[in-house]
Design a protein around this motif. Structure first.
Motif, PDB file in Angstrom:
ATOM      1  N   ILE A   1      28.056  80.223  47.438  1.00  0.00           N
ATOM      2  CA  ILE A   1      28.530  81.252  48.378  1.00  0.00           C
ATOM      3  C   ILE A   1      27.372  81.739  49.256  1.00  0.00           C
ATOM      4  N   CYS A   2      27.603  81.691  50.582  1.00  0.00           N
ATOM      5  CA  CYS A   2      26.607  82.197  51.546  1.00  0.00           C
ATOM      6  C   CYS A   2      26.854  83.651  51.874  1.00  0.00           C
ATOM      7  N   GLY A   3      28.126  84.091  51.736  1.00  0.00           N
ATOM      8  CA  GLY A   3      28.470  85.463  52.079  1.00  0.00           C
ATOM      9  C   GLY A   3      29.976  85.648  52.024  1.00  0.00           C
ATOM     10  N   VAL A   4      30.406  86.916  52.106  1.00  0.00           N
ATOM     11  CA  VAL A   4      31.829  87.266  52.071  1.00  0.00           C
ATOM     12  C   VAL A   4      32.116  88.142  53.285  1.00  0.00           C
ATOM     13  N   TYR A   5      33.128  87.744  54.073  1.00  0.00           N
ATOM     14  CA  TYR A   5      33.376  88.382  55.367  1.00  0.00           C
ATOM     15  C   TYR A   5      34.877  88.486  55.641  1.00  0.00           C
ATOM     16  N   THR A   6      35.224  89.271  56.639  1.00  0.00           N
ATOM     17  CA  THR A   6      36.611  89.276  57.117  1.00  0.00           C
ATOM     18  C   THR A   6      36.874  87.931  57.811  1.00  0.00           C
ATOM     19  N   PHE A   7      38.151  87.611  58.032  1.00  0.00           N
ATOM     20  CA  PHE A   7      38.554  86.279  58.514  1.00  0.00           C
ATOM     21  C   PHE A   7      37.789  85.806  59.748  1.00  0.00           C
ATOM     22  N   GLU A   8      37.774  86.623  60.779  1.00  0.00           N
ATOM     23  CA  GLU A   8      37.154  86.179  62.047  1.00  0.00           C
ATOM     24  C   GLU A   8      35.659  85.959  61.932  1.00  0.00           C
ATOM     25  N   ILE A   9      34.981  86.831  61.165  1.00  0.00           N
ATOM     26  CA  ILE A   9      33.531  86.670  60.979  1.00  0.00           C
ATOM     27  C   ILE A   9      33.263  85.398  60.176  1.00  0.00           C
ATOM     28  N   ALA A  10      34.035  85.188  59.099  1.00  0.00           N
ATOM     29  CA  ALA A  10      33.862  83.989  58.265  1.00  0.00           C
ATOM     30  C   ALA A  10      34.070  82.726  59.099  1.00  0.00           C
ATOM     31  N   GLU A  11      35.128  82.722  59.907  1.00  0.00           N
ATOM     32  CA  GLU A  11      35.456  81.572  60.765  1.00  0.00           C
ATOM     33  C   GLU A  11      34.304  81.279  61.741  1.00  0.00           C
ATOM     34  N   THR A  12      33.744  82.340  62.305  1.00  0.00           N
ATOM     35  CA  THR A  12      32.621  82.192  63.244  1.00  0.00           C
ATOM     36  C   THR A  12      31.396  81.602  62.548  1.00  0.00           C
ATOM     37  N   LYS A  13      31.098  82.074  61.337  1.00  0.00           N
ATOM     38  CA  LYS A  13      29.939  81.559  60.579  1.00  0.00           C
ATOM     39  C   LYS A  13      30.121  80.069  60.293  1.00  0.00           C
ATOM     40  N   VAL A  14      31.327  79.673  59.861  1.00  0.00           N
ATOM     41  CA  VAL A  14      31.605  78.265  59.551  1.00  0.00           C
ATOM     42  C   VAL A  14      31.370  77.407  60.802  1.00  0.00           C
ATOM     43  N   THR A  15      31.895  77.858  61.935  1.00  0.00           N
ATOM     44  CA  THR A  15      31.721  77.123  63.203  1.00  0.00           C
ATOM     45  C   THR A  15      30.246  77.029  63.578  1.00  0.00           C
ATOM     46  N   GLN A  16      29.504  78.115  63.420  1.00  0.00           N
ATOM     47  CA  GLN A  16      28.076  78.122  63.760  1.00  0.00           C
ATOM     48  C   GLN A  16      27.308  77.122  62.895  1.00  0.00           C
ATOM     49  N   VAL A  17      27.621  77.082  61.588  1.00  0.00           N
ATOM     50  CA  VAL A  17      26.935  76.135  60.689  1.00  0.00           C
ATOM     51  C   VAL A  17      27.266  74.699  61.088  1.00  0.00           C
ATOM     52  N   MET A  18      28.561  74.418  61.303  1.00  0.00           N
ATOM     53  CA  MET A  18      28.985  73.050  61.624  1.00  0.00           C
ATOM     54  C   MET A  18      28.386  72.589  62.962  1.00  0.00           C
ATOM     55  N   ASP A  19      28.361  73.462  63.949  1.00  0.00           N
ATOM     56  CA  ASP A  19      27.787  73.117  65.264  1.00  0.00           C
ATOM     57  C   ASP A  19      26.276  72.859  65.156  1.00  0.00           C
TER      58      ASP A  19
ATOM     59  N   LEU B   1      25.750  68.292  56.758  1.00  0.00           N
ATOM     60  CA  LEU B   1      26.022  69.554  56.063  1.00  0.00           C
ATOM     61  C   LEU B   1      27.448  70.042  56.334  1.00  0.00           C
ATOM     62  N   GLN B   2      28.140  70.418  55.265  1.00  0.00           N
ATOM     63  CA  GLN B   2      29.518  70.913  55.373  1.00  0.00           C
ATOM     64  C   GLN B   2      29.612  72.372  54.916  1.00  0.00           C
ATOM     65  N   CYS B   3      30.442  73.126  55.608  1.00  0.00           N
ATOM     66  CA  CYS B   3      30.622  74.551  55.326  1.00  0.00           C
ATOM     67  C   CYS B   3      32.119  74.853  55.431  1.00  0.00           C
ATOM     68  N   THR B   4      32.649  75.592  54.484  1.00  0.00           N
ATOM     69  CA  THR B   4      34.077  75.941  54.492  1.00  0.00           C
ATOM     70  C   THR B   4      34.245  77.412  54.114  1.00  0.00           C
ATOM     71  N   MET B   5      35.501  77.877  54.203  1.00  0.00           N
ATOM     72  CA  MET B   5      35.775  79.256  53.773  1.00  0.00           C
ATOM     73  C   MET B   5      37.010  79.254  52.883  1.00  0.00           C
ATOM     74  N   GLU B   6      37.073  80.228  51.969  1.00  0.00           N
ATOM     75  CA  GLU B   6      38.278  80.372  51.148  1.00  0.00           C
ATOM     76  C   GLU B   6      38.541  81.837  50.868  1.00  0.00           C
ATOM     77  N   LYS B   7      39.814  82.182  50.783  1.00  0.00           N
ATOM     78  CA  LYS B   7      40.207  83.571  50.529  1.00  0.00           C
ATOM     79  C   LYS B   7      39.688  83.988  49.161  1.00  0.00           C
ATOM     80  N   GLU B   8      39.128  85.198  49.076  1.00  0.00           N
ATOM     81  CA  GLU B   8      38.577  85.706  47.818  1.00  0.00           C
ATOM     82  C   GLU B   8      39.651  85.931  46.762  1.00  0.00           C
TER      83      GLU B   8
END
Ligand code: TYC
Length: 107
Positions: free
Chosen positions: A73-91, A100-107
């Motif tokens: 786990i890199c961090g826990v965020y609300t949906f939009e922030i989490a989505e932005t972090k995933v996109t930033q890592v993948m880009d 490198l792969q990064c994903t998000m899942e509901k807590e």
């Protein structure tokens, strides 16, 4: 909850009440980093520092955890922030041609 605002209490007499406006806590999402055999350890540490605002020691600890366990786990965020972090890592990973792969899942 279960009470009515006096202004919505059609024609009723009685004690004037005013309930607080209903607030709801946003759902939280874990952002996960996945291990692979090719992305350099230093690159993963930089990702954790730049995108997840970790200090060097915490970034190194998380990177080693992912390296050893396969996911972390890199961090826990609300949906939009989490989505932005995933996109930033993948880009950022794609730009440097690392798998490198990064994903998000509901807590
Ligand atoms: N396993 C990689 C290596 O040995 C390091 C690594 C750690 C890669 C974490 C991805 O999410 C990762 N170079």
């Amino acid at each position: 909850m279960g009470q009515r605002d006096s202004k919505h209490d059609n024609g009723q007499t009685g004690v004037i009440t005013r309930t607080a406006a209903k607030t709801k806590k946003p759902s939280l999402y874990k952002v996960l980093l996945l291990n692979d055999d090719y992305t350099p350890m230093e690159f993963v540490i930089v990702v954790l520092e730049r995108i997840f605002n970790k200090g060097r020691d915490e970034a190194t600890r998380i990177m080693l955890h992912v390296h050893q366990k396969g996911v972390g786990i890199c961090g826990v965020y609300t949906f939009e922030i989490a989505e932005t972090k995933v996109t930033q890592v993948m880009d950022f990973a794609r730009k440097h041609q690392h798998p490198l792969q990064c994903t998000m899942e509901k807590e």
